[in-house]
Scaffold this motif. Sequence first.
Motif, PDB file in Angstrom:
ATOM      1  N   GLY A 652      -8.469 -21.736   3.380  1.00 20.44           N
ATOM      2  CA  GLY A 652      -7.749 -20.463   3.266  1.00 20.44           C
ATOM      3  C   GLY A 652      -6.870 -20.202   4.480  1.00 20.44           C
ATOM      4  O   GLY A 652      -7.207 -20.576   5.604  1.00 20.44           O
ATOM      5  N   ASP A 653      -5.734 -19.537   4.263  1.00 22.50           N
ATOM      6  CA  ASP A 653      -4.814 -19.252   5.372  1.00 22.50           C
ATOM      7  C   ASP A 653      -5.289 -18.073   6.210  1.00 22.50           C
ATOM      8  O   ASP A 653      -5.129 -18.052   7.422  1.00 22.50           O
ATOM      9  N   ASN A 654      -5.847 -17.065   5.566  1.00 24.52           N
ATOM     10  CA  ASN A 654      -6.166 -15.836   6.277  1.00 24.52           C
ATOM     11  C   ASN A 654      -7.442 -15.212   5.708  1.00 24.52           C
ATOM     12  O   ASN A 654      -7.508 -14.852   4.531  1.00 24.52           O
ATOM     13  N   LEU A 655      -8.455 -15.095   6.562  1.00 23.40           N
ATOM     14  CA  LEU A 655      -9.734 -14.531   6.134  1.00 23.40           C
ATOM     15  C   LEU A 655      -9.874 -13.062   6.531  1.00 23.40           C
ATOM     16  O   LEU A 655     -10.917 -12.459   6.295  1.00 23.40           O
ATOM     17  N   ARG A 656      -8.819 -12.501   7.140  1.00 28.18           N
ATOM     18  CA  ARG A 656      -8.944 -11.139   7.693  1.00 28.18           C
ATOM     19  C   ARG A 656      -9.366 -10.133   6.623  1.00 28.18           C
ATOM     20  O   ARG A 656     -10.270  -9.323   6.854  1.00 28.18           O
ATOM     21  N   ASP A 657      -8.724 -10.184   5.456  1.00 22.54           N
ATOM     22  CA  ASP A 657      -9.056  -9.212   4.408  1.00 22.54           C
ATOM     23  C   ASP A 657     -10.503  -9.366   3.957  1.00 22.54           C
ATOM     24  O   ASP A 657     -11.186  -8.376   3.680  1.00 22.54           O
ATOM     25  N   ASN A 658     -10.987 -10.625   3.890  1.00 26.30           N
ATOM     26  CA  ASN A 658     -12.384 -10.857   3.503  1.00 26.30           C
ATOM     27  C   ASN A 658     -13.344 -10.245   4.526  1.00 26.30           C
ATOM     28  O   ASN A 658     -14.350  -9.634   4.159  1.00 26.30           O
ATOM     29  N   ILE A 659     -13.011 -10.414   5.804  1.00 27.76           N
ATOM     30  CA  ILE A 659     -13.873  -9.870   6.862  1.00 27.76           C
ATOM     31  C   ILE A 659     -13.873  -8.353   6.817  1.00 27.76           C
ATOM     32  O   ILE A 659     -14.934  -7.711   6.947  1.00 27.76           O
ATOM     33  N   LEU A 660     -12.693  -7.751   6.592  1.00 31.15           N
ATOM     34  CA  LEU A 660     -12.614  -6.283   6.519  1.00 31.15           C
ATOM     35  C   LEU A 660     -13.425  -5.766   5.332  1.00 31.15           C
ATOM     36  O   LEU A 660     -14.083  -4.720   5.422  1.00 31.15           O
ATOM     37  N   ASP A 661     -13.413  -6.512   4.217  1.00 26.98           N
ATOM     38  CA  ASP A 661     -14.238  -6.130   3.065  1.00 26.98           C
ATOM     39  C   ASP A 661     -15.727  -6.195   3.414  1.00 26.98           C
ATOM     40  O   ASP A 661     -16.515  -5.331   2.997  1.00 26.98           O
ATOM     41  N   MET A 662     -16.109  -7.219   4.178  1.00 26.41           N
ATOM     42  CA  MET A 662     -17.513  -7.338   4.600  1.00 26.41           C
ATOM     43  C   MET A 662     -17.913  -6.154   5.485  1.00 26.41           C
ATOM     44  O   MET A 662     -19.027  -5.607   5.356  1.00 26.41           O
ATOM     45  N   ILE A 663     -17.017  -5.795   6.401  1.00 31.81           N
ATOM     46  CA  ILE A 663     -17.307  -4.661   7.293  1.00 31.81           C
ATOM     47  C   ILE A 663     -17.515  -3.394   6.465  1.00 31.81           C
ATOM     48  O   ILE A 663     -18.485  -2.652   6.668  1.00 31.81           O
ATOM     49  N   GLU A 664     -16.628  -3.159   5.497  1.00 31.08           N
ATOM     50  CA  GLU A 664     -16.747  -1.957   4.665  1.00 31.08           C
ATOM     51  C   GLU A 664     -18.062  -1.980   3.882  1.00 31.08           C
ATOM     52  O   GLU A 664     -18.769  -0.964   3.813  1.00 31.08           O
ATOM     53  N   ARG A 665     -18.391  -3.139   3.312  1.00 29.70           N
ATOM     54  CA  ARG A 665     -19.639  -3.238   2.529  1.00 29.70           C
ATOM     55  C   ARG A 665     -20.852  -2.933   3.396  1.00 29.70           C
ATOM     56  O   ARG A 665     -21.783  -2.218   2.983  1.00 29.70           O
ATOM     57  N   GLN A 666     -20.859  -3.454   4.629  1.00 27.50           N
ATOM     58  CA  GLN A 666     -22.020  -3.242   5.485  1.00 27.50           C
ATOM     59  C   GLN A 666     -22.118  -1.796   5.978  1.00 27.50           C
ATOM     60  O   GLN A 666     -23.212  -1.235   6.037  1.00 27.50           O
ATOM     61  N   VAL A 667     -20.972  -1.215   6.335  1.00 28.87           N
ATOM     62  CA  VAL A 667     -20.994   0.183   6.795  1.00 28.87           C
ATOM     63  C   VAL A 667     -21.490   1.092   5.676  1.00 28.87           C
ATOM     64  O   VAL A 667     -22.372   1.936   5.871  1.00 28.87           O
ATOM     65  N   ARG A 668     -20.932   0.929   4.489  1.00 28.21           N
ATOM     66  CA  ARG A 668     -21.355   1.774   3.361  1.00 28.21           C
ATOM     67  C   ARG A 668     -22.818   1.495   2.996  1.00 28.21           C
ATOM     68  O   ARG A 668     -23.553   2.403   2.596  1.00 28.21           O
ATOM     69  N   GLY A 669     -23.253   0.255   3.143  1.00 29.93           N
ATOM     70  CA  GLY A 669     -24.646  -0.074   2.876  1.00 29.93           C
ATOM     71  C   GLY A 669     -25.589   0.614   3.844  1.00 29.93           C
ATOM     72  O   GLY A 669     -26.666   1.093   3.455  1.00 29.93           O
ATOM     73  N   LEU A 670     -25.192   0.679   5.136  1.00 26.66           N
ATOM     74  CA  LEU A 670     -26.025   1.365   6.131  1.00 26.66           C
ATOM     75  C   LEU A 670     -26.099   2.866   5.854  1.00 26.66           C
ATOM     76  O   LEU A 670     -27.156   3.484   5.996  1.00 26.66           O
ATOM     77  N   VAL A 671     -24.968   3.449   5.451  1.00 25.48           N
ATOM     78  CA  VAL A 671     -24.954   4.886   5.120  1.00 25.48           C
ATOM     79  C   VAL A 671     -25.871   5.138   3.913  1.00 25.48           C
ATOM     80  O   VAL A 671     -26.664   6.091   3.911  1.00 25.48           O
ATOM     81  N   ASP A 672     -25.782   4.288   2.887  1.00 24.01           N
ATOM     82  CA  ASP A 672     -26.640   4.453   1.705  1.00 24.01           C
ATOM     83  C   ASP A 672     -28.115   4.346   2.070  1.00 24.01           C
ATOM     84  O   ASP A 672     -28.964   5.057   1.530  1.00 24.01           O
ATOM     85  N   ALA A 673     -28.439   3.434   3.011  1.00 24.31           N
ATOM     86  CA  ALA A 673     -29.837   3.216   3.375  1.00 24.31           C
ATOM     87  C   ALA A 673     -30.414   4.374   4.172  1.00 24.31           C
ATOM     88  O   ALA A 673     -31.582   4.744   4.002  1.00 24.31           O
ATOM     89  N   HIS A 674     -29.607   4.953   5.072  1.00 22.44           N
ATOM     90  CA  HIS A 674     -30.122   6.008   5.956  1.00 22.44           C
ATOM     91  C   HIS A 674     -29.806   7.412   5.453  1.00 22.44           C
ATOM     92  O   HIS A 674     -30.451   8.383   5.887  1.00 22.44           O
ATOM     93  N   CYS A 675     -28.816   7.528   4.578  1.00 21.08           N
ATOM     94  CA  CYS A 675     -28.443   8.845   4.033  1.00 21.08           C
ATOM     95  C   CYS A 675     -28.345   8.740   2.509  1.00 21.08           C
ATOM     96  O   CYS A 675     -27.229   8.752   1.954  1.00 21.08           O
TER      97      CYS A 675
END
Length: 882
Positions: A652-675
């Motif tokens: 792949g030429d650019n993984l930036r968008d994939n990494i940003l999607d991972m960050i969003e998934r993890q942040v929202r996952g942490l919010v769901d778990a604690h709130c």
Amino acid sequence: MANFLSRLVGDSNTREIRRLQPLVDSASALEPQLTQLSDGDLAAKTTELKARLAGGEPLDDLLPEAFAVVREASRRTIGQRHFDAQLLGGMVLHQGKIAEMKTGEGKTLVATLPIYLNALTGGGVHLVTVNDYLSRRDAGWMGPIYRFLGLSVSTISHEFSGIYDPGYADPHPHADDRLNHFRPVSRREAYAADITYGTVSEFGFDYLRDNMALRAEDHVQRELVYAIVDEVDFILIDEARTPLIISGMVEQSTKKYTEFARLVQRLVSGRDFTVDEKLKTATLTEVGITSVERQLGIENIADIEHVDMMHHIQQGLRAHAVFKRDVDYVVKDGQVIIVDEFTGRLMFGRRYSDGLHQAIEAKENVKIERESQTLATITIQNYFRMYRKLAGMTGTAKTEEEELQKIYNLPVAVIPTHRPMIREDHADLIYKTERAKLRAVVSEIEEWHKQGRPVLVGTRSIEKNEELSAMLQRKGVTHEVLNAKQHEREAEIIAQAGRFGAVTIATNMAGRGVDIILGGNPPDQAEGDRVRRLGGLHVIGTERHEARRIDNQLRGRSGRQGDAGSSRFYIGLDDELMRLFAGQRIASIMDRLGIEEDVPIEHTLVSRQIESAQKKVEQYHFDMRKHVLEYDDVMNVQRKVIYGERRKVLFGDNLRDNILDMIERQVRGLVDAHCPKDAHAEEWDLAGLAEAMVQLVPALADEDLGSEIARDALAERLLTAALSAYERKEAEIGAEQMREIERLVLLQTIDRKWIDHLYNMEALREGIGLRAYAQVSPLIEYQREGYDLFQQMMDTIQDETVPVLFRVQLEGAPVQPRRVPAAIPGQNVSREAVAVGSGALPAASGGARTLEQTEVKRKIGRNDPCWCGSGKKYKKCHGKDE
């Protein structure tokens, strides 16, 4: 009724051959025209055919002309013109089927026809052979044809890859000149050639290594388009019982193997343990269990706390009682080397898994190597099923057609011989004991040797080979011995087995792929005629093999190309096959009739018993391979997904968008778990959320979550903060460098988690059979739980990648991915003979999947997993000195 219809309209094989005959006639009709062309005009036909193909003409429509071109090019370059029967064989191979052609019918030359036709597409064609010698010999032998027609041909072997170049001379010349004209090139260049010859191990391991590569340029194979498998029954059936595995060493003491090897030597067969020769297992009796517990000083060896001891006892017992030296393995230069039960060849680089190999090393008192951890694995069945089109050729496949059809979708077509086969196959001679049988074998060899008739003797093991050799020496019969210990001279010895007065003793089918020509090789016409007058080559089998086709292969060494020849099998009632499946009934008949030890019997009843026993064993092995494949199909689906994702990362030429999607998934996952959505704000664990966010994004240590903010707004605020922190990290390191680090970290995380997953799946598989006691299907349970484990792994890859990227700091030179060499220190490339090994994660010394500490260093908590992939906490690994 079926026989009547068969006589009336012909069987399916006859109908198929008739259907292809018009294509043979079309190719032959072009011959007079092509013989008139100059060399330049004939070679230009390749460009013309490629242009027609590019213009939309189907490949099948080009077949008659392409085959005619190859036939003429072969006549001009190597002096061999394809017979019509060989054209038929080439057509069957092009259709993606198996061509069964008798020994000596020129299968090597046949393969040039479909190889040339399919190479016109530019996708690359692979020719798979049974050993490195044959892949290099055949590529060099047929190389002049391909070179003349403007196609490149290469060969790959264990430590060599080269392009055929007639102008190049090997600085270390071989006795066989066909091996001397390969210019060394990189593995990638060898696969870029139009045609590549190699062994199944090399193709399979290169596929696995490609899926461990950290740089796109280390990826050597192209897409798997078309393969022809030589000796297809051996590779797709016999070899398919053992998977291809790349493994790394595990840091673990080997002392226990020696201790348990001594312990099992004190046990008595029949009293302390029983042996099942059919299943190759040894089981402790109640008396044996009590004896072992007393020697170890424990109360109950079945307790969960003693599971490691039980493992060592079981493997030590199998090594002691089941696996025999010079039959299953040999000891050479201080190493235990497995012997291929089908060819008698030494299988260098292969090791039994799950501690069995170490147990044998302890038994033989040689250096004990450490156990290994699987890094990558694939079965031969699933590797070959990835090719868009697969074909094969052999002298014996019809008896295994059911398996080849069901697993590989490969029907078998029997190609008629160029000349009628006149070999005489004598009835089996059955003796009461092996001793009497061997005396009779030596007597017949001696008789034929006095007349000068060449004799080839096939045995099942190195041990029997050497026993027979010693008996012949005492009789003064000059002979050659061909077994695994003589691997280097194998081809040379077997090629001369047709000389006047030659006596050759060989394990099973050693020397496959090498022609036995009457009068020697190169042929001597006068000597060949002399041998023919004596009846040609006489083949003696010293016992029946488990599979009928192995017996047929041995017979097939005689009577090639319409030559005279004969064969006979000698059988002892204490031979392994007879003892396990058919011997008792026949022995009782011989006893009742009062037959003496040295008097043989011949009877159709005995022949039927033997064939029935062989069918039972063939069915057993088929069921075993099918069972292995059913479980590996679960892994195969997962392997395709993980390797597919890995290739996207690698290329792949650019993984930036994939990494940003991972960050969003993890942040929202942490919010769901604690709130949680269904909880009131006062029930939210904001302190836990803040701590988790800092673990994910260290830069948010000072972030104030507040207490009045709405849940969705909180998630958006944290996401914005995390993305901003990532942008600052990118600005600090540089966008280009960050893209490379993203690629490396994600590849390393995928590799580490995949290795963990392989271990977990093997552990699941080992215990899944017990589910049958709960009246559930072990396979369905394995599929269900394997899917759950796979989903967990995919989630964990994302969960572990993001925190690492937020902690990356660049020191010194820009990041460059490490090159993965062909042979990686600390890794074994092996064919495991039992199953995938167990053990902890490989230490960082393996180095294949870890970044250099001087290249990338992360800010990491002392209790976090170490960055090197060892599986240890950072404070107990690379953090010890900080």
